[in-house]
Design a protein around this motif. Sequence first.
Motif, PDB file in Angstrom:
ATOM      1  N   SER A 104      21.500  10.588   5.110  1.00  0.00           N
ATOM      2  CA  SER A 104      21.258   9.421   5.941  1.00  0.00           C
ATOM      3  C   SER A 104      20.319   9.752   7.093  1.00  0.00           C
ATOM      4  O   SER A 104      20.137  10.909   7.460  1.00  0.00           O
ATOM      5  N   THR A 149      23.558   3.777  10.902  1.00  0.00           N
ATOM      6  CA  THR A 149      22.993   4.693   9.928  1.00  0.00           C
ATOM      7  C   THR A 149      22.312   3.906   8.810  1.00  0.00           C
ATOM      8  O   THR A 149      22.599   2.733   8.595  1.00  0.00           O
ATOM      9  N   PRO A 186      21.342   4.851   4.680  1.00  0.00           N
ATOM     10  CA  PRO A 186      21.299   5.854   3.608  1.00  0.00           C
ATOM     11  C   PRO A 186      19.863   6.121   3.170  1.00  0.00           C
ATOM     12  O   PRO A 186      19.026   5.213   3.122  1.00  0.00           O
TER      13      PRO A 186
END
Length: 298
Positions: A238, A254, A256
């Motif tokens: 991430s 975050t 990915p």
Amino acid sequence: MLSSLLVALSLGSGVLASGPGPQDPDFLSVDFAADELVSVDSTTGVVTPIGPLGFDVAIGLTMTRYDGTLYLMDAGFGPLPPSLYTVDETTGAATLAAVLSLPGGTIDFAEALTADAAGLLAVIDDEPGNSSRSKQVVRVNATTGELTRLGRMSAGLPGDDGDLDAVVYDPATGDLVGVDGAPMESINYYRRVAPDTGAANEIGDFTNVELDGLVNGLHLENTRLFAVTSGIAPSRGSIAEVAYTGGAVSLVGTIPLVTTTGNYNGLVRAAGQPCLADTNNDGQLTPADFTAWINAFN
């Protein structure tokens, strides 16, 4: 305008929603499975190969930019000794700048690289076989590779083994901000380290499934701290944004990585249009730029 670019991250959604103003520039990182420099889209997380470095990358590799040059430091885990490279950001090609050396000492591995207004700083392990993995903060001569000792970090903080997996210089405090990752649990402990003494303080830690692994690269823009993680299977890693105040951290969100490997070390912004006010070329506008201007004038 580097520090004024805004992005709103949606925690856990895997989508970065662009806020007011232009989109943040892409990031650069190193895929150590494919031995190549890559770009990471700051909105989608899509990883795009730029080009091969031209040497076999070990897992421990970090990067920083200083004086307009992108530097990579290889830890020396594999057949190559701890080494410093410069990298062409448009082709990915790396050129050996120097093999690292520590006068009167041994480099077990060289783990984290950053730059302040004066040049390159690194954190190394100079005590082979020491279970506490004591780390030495050093100044790096980018031409000769010779290291100058500054301060030693001591173990003892929660979850700490005296290790920093990634580090970045904070011009606002004059300290290093580093991360000590705990394998498998995906816990990343954030430290502040005084370069001249090695004195370390914990400023936060958190576990979050969206982090997907251990932090292996940091990039700081004023109070915006960005981290790249190498994925722990089946995750692919991430990019995380962390709110940083100098004495505390909190996870903002975050995204990915959209990739095939998930093996990434090092994080910097891709070079965009030069900002003339960024006189020390660290990618952000801070009082350190005024100091650099004064030093150059003198």
